[in-house]
Scaffold this motif. Structure first.
Motif, PDB file in Angstrom:
ATOM      1  N   LEU A 197       0.812  -1.208   0.000  1.00  0.00           N
ATOM      2  CA  LEU A 197       0.000   0.000   0.000  1.00  0.00           C
ATOM      3  C   LEU A 197       0.848   1.262   0.000  1.00  0.00           C
ATOM      4  O   LEU A 197       0.472   2.277  -0.607  1.00  0.00           O
ATOM      5  CB  LEU A 197      -0.933  -0.004   1.216  1.00  0.00           C
ATOM      6  CG  LEU A 197      -2.007  -1.093   1.234  1.00  0.00           C
ATOM      7  CD1 LEU A 197      -2.788  -1.064   2.543  1.00  0.00           C
ATOM      8  CD2 LEU A 197      -2.964  -0.929   0.050  1.00  0.00           C
ATOM      9  N   ASP A 198       1.989   1.219   0.669  1.00  0.00           N
ATOM     10  CA  ASP A 198       2.839   2.405   0.767  1.00  0.00           C
ATOM     11  C   ASP A 198       3.797   2.562  -0.406  1.00  0.00           C
ATOM     12  O   ASP A 198       4.104   3.685  -0.815  1.00  0.00           O
ATOM     13  CB  ASP A 198       3.666   2.364   2.059  1.00  0.00           C
ATOM     14  CG  ASP A 198       2.840   2.650   3.299  1.00  0.00           C
ATOM     15  OD1 ASP A 198       1.725   3.183   3.156  1.00  0.00           O
ATOM     16  OD2 ASP A 198       3.307   2.335   4.407  1.00  0.00           O
ATOM     17  N   HIS A 199       4.287   1.431  -0.946  1.00  0.00           N
ATOM     18  CA  HIS A 199       5.377   1.502  -1.918  1.00  0.00           C
ATOM     19  C   HIS A 199       5.100   0.738  -3.202  1.00  0.00           C
ATOM     20  O   HIS A 199       5.972   0.697  -4.082  1.00  0.00           O
ATOM     21  CB  HIS A 199       6.669   0.964  -1.285  1.00  0.00           C
ATOM     22  CG  HIS A 199       7.025   1.631   0.007  1.00  0.00           C
ATOM     23  ND1 HIS A 199       7.441   2.947   0.085  1.00  0.00           N
ATOM     24  CD2 HIS A 199       6.996   1.162   1.286  1.00  0.00           C
ATOM     25  CE1 HIS A 199       7.678   3.262   1.355  1.00  0.00           C
ATOM     26  NE2 HIS A 199       7.404   2.206   2.098  1.00  0.00           N
ATOM     27  N   GLY A 200       3.917   0.135  -3.312  1.00  0.00           N
ATOM     28  CA  GLY A 200       3.578  -0.583  -4.528  1.00  0.00           C
ATOM     29  C   GLY A 200       4.299  -1.920  -4.627  1.00  0.00           C
ATOM     30  O   GLY A 200       5.067  -2.318  -3.742  1.00  0.00           O
ATOM     31  N   ARG A 201       4.055  -2.608  -5.712  1.00  0.00           N
ATOM     32  CA  ARG A 201       4.634  -3.945  -5.871  1.00  0.00           C
ATOM     33  C   ARG A 201       6.146  -3.893  -6.030  1.00  0.00           C
ATOM     34  O   ARG A 201       6.843  -4.821  -5.610  1.00  0.00           O
ATOM     35  CB  ARG A 201       3.972  -4.646  -7.062  1.00  0.00           C
ATOM     36  CG  ARG A 201       2.487  -4.879  -6.822  1.00  0.00           C
ATOM     37  CD  ARG A 201       1.792  -5.577  -7.965  1.00  0.00           C
ATOM     38  NE  ARG A 201       0.347  -5.627  -7.712  1.00  0.00           N
ATOM     39  CZ  ARG A 201      -0.527  -6.196  -8.510  1.00  0.00           C
ATOM     40  NH1 ARG A 201      -0.116  -6.788  -9.640  1.00  0.00           N
ATOM     41  NH2 ARG A 201      -1.828  -6.192  -8.208  1.00  0.00           N
ATOM     42  N   GLU A 202       6.651  -2.813  -6.626  1.00  0.00           N
ATOM     43  CA  GLU A 202       8.098  -2.684  -6.732  1.00  0.00           C
ATOM     44  C   GLU A 202       8.730  -2.566  -5.355  1.00  0.00           C
ATOM     45  O   GLU A 202       9.806  -3.125  -5.093  1.00  0.00           O
ATOM     46  CB  GLU A 202       8.457  -1.455  -7.573  1.00  0.00           C
ATOM     47  CG  GLU A 202       9.954  -1.160  -7.658  1.00  0.00           C
ATOM     48  CD  GLU A 202      10.772  -2.316  -8.217  1.00  0.00           C
ATOM     49  OE1 GLU A 202      11.960  -2.406  -7.850  1.00  0.00           O
ATOM     50  OE2 GLU A 202      10.234  -3.134  -8.999  1.00  0.00           O
ATOM     51  N   GLY A 203       8.053  -1.866  -4.434  1.00  0.00           N
ATOM     52  CA  GLY A 203       8.557  -1.775  -3.077  1.00  0.00           C
ATOM     53  C   GLY A 203       8.584  -3.118  -2.384  1.00  0.00           C
ATOM     54  O   GLY A 203       9.534  -3.437  -1.647  1.00  0.00           O
ATOM     55  N   VAL A 204       7.546  -3.917  -2.599  1.00  0.00           N
ATOM     56  CA  VAL A 204       7.523  -5.263  -2.020  1.00  0.00           C
ATOM     57  C   VAL A 204       8.665  -6.095  -2.585  1.00  0.00           C
ATOM     58  O   VAL A 204       9.367  -6.808  -1.855  1.00  0.00           O
ATOM     59  CB  VAL A 204       6.172  -5.952  -2.283  1.00  0.00           C
ATOM     60  CG1 VAL A 204       6.206  -7.409  -1.803  1.00  0.00           C
ATOM     61  CG2 VAL A 204       5.042  -5.201  -1.597  1.00  0.00           C
TER      62      VAL A 204
END
Length: 352
Positions: A197-204
């Motif tokens: 939610l905070d960083h999108g799938r790239e963040g994950v």
């Protein structure tokens, strides 16, 4: 009064030892709290019996492996079969989508959240604006740092820091898999959802690339600061982080942007509010709040100073975000990214 459901590790239903149907109260709390919470509820039920109040059918299972009543909640379609009061430490989306639309969204449930909750909890958005869910406590997720294992890398101060490439092989969060298997059966999906939610799938994807393995949250304080520690950064509840016996080589970091606030919550059927009022009041009330605060599960009980470090912030995605259908899709994608990266990648890299 029926006490068998509280007195034995395997709660016995009429004809279904692990079913979810027909309970007045079905409850689940974090493992470190189970015995004390059960004892408090049992005392309340005894007092009700002495006062001549109608008996309640209550289950607070200790957990003994296999599928329990909470795993069966999603299969209930009829309101009459659903627990009159549900107390949960599971995710916020316990209801299946059809049941939620038919009963929750039409006002059949209420959280009975008392007025006067302390400001840090309100400011974090933990109070359900719809009033369907009542939060009585939370498990704040923090960072337990193993300084020797972290080496010369900077100590992370914010959640986004965990995505930095220099922390490859350093970030450990909670999970479990059967012995001898490669795929993780259970893991911290709340952390993955917050990152999605905070960083999108790239963040994950950036986060999970830094994960060498997973540990049960009770194992982390045992190994942090020892040669057995698999990483320098452990993500776990504050209650477990505080148990680490090696303060000379470890430290707890409460992230500057807020500990991730995992809610312990309840909801009850409005039509049965009077029947389960005493139990509802107990979970929102001061006697249980003292136990929760002592064990570092900050209680939202009105009139109590929040059991939080001075100036500490809390971080919660918000009830609307958690309930949105897109969040379920984001979580599925995040879990897929985790499984793809579960083998990890070697070689530390410099921080940006």
């Amino acid at each position: 009064m029926r006490t068998g459901d509280l007195a034995t590790p395997s709660p016995v239903l009429s004809g279904d030892a692990k079913g979810a149907r027909g309970w007045d109260v079905l409850g689940q709390v974090p493992v470190p709290l189970r015995h004390r919470v059960r004892a408090g509820v049992e005392d309340l039920l005894r007092a009700r019996a002495l006062a001549g109040d109608p008996p309640l059918r209550v289950s607070l299972p200790l957990g003994q492996g296999g599928r329990g009543p909470f795993e069966r909640l999603a299969w209930i379609r009829d309101l009459d079969a659903y627990p009159r009061l549900l107390v949960s430490s599971a995710g916020a989306n316990t209801f299946n989508r059809r049941f939620h639309a038919r009963h929750v969204e039409t006002g059949a449930f209420e959280g009975a959240q008392p007025e006067g909750v302390a400001a840090p909890f309100v400011e974090a958005g933990l109070i359900d604006p719809k009033g369907w869910i009542g939060v009585y406590a939370l498990a704040p997720y923090v960072l337990l740092i193993d300084h020797a294992r972290l080496g010369p890398r900077p100590v992370p101060r914010r959640w986004a820091d965990l995505m930095e490439p220099c922390y490859q092989g350093q970030v450990v969060f909670s999970g479990w898999r059967p012995e001898g298997t490669r795929k993780w059966r259970a893991f911290n999906t709340f952390l993955l959802l917050c990152f999605a939610l905070d960083h999108g799938r790239e963040g994950v994807a950036r986060l999970v690339r830094n994960v060498p393995t997973l540990l049960h949250s009770t194992q982390m304080p045992r190994v942090a600061g020892t040669d057995a520690s698999p990483g320098g950064i452990h993500v776990l509840p504050w209650a477990q982080a505080s148990l680490c016996p090696r303060p000379a080589t470890t430290s707890i970091v409460w992230p500057e942007d807020g500990a991730l606030a995992y809610p312990l919550w309840l909801t009850r059927q409005r039509a049965h509010a009077r029947r389960v009022a005493a139990l509802t009041d107990h979970f929102h009330g001061p006697a249980l709040a003292r136990i929760l605060d002592e064990n570092l599960y900050p209680a939202l009980c009105p009139g109590r100073a929040p059991r939080l470090p001075a100036g500490a912030r809390l971080r919660w995605p918000g009830w609307e975000a958690v309930r949105h259908p897109a969040s379920a899709r984001d979580l599925r994608a995040a879990c897929a990214l985790f499984h793809e990266a579960a083998a990890g990648q070697g070689g530390p890299r410099p921080c940006a």
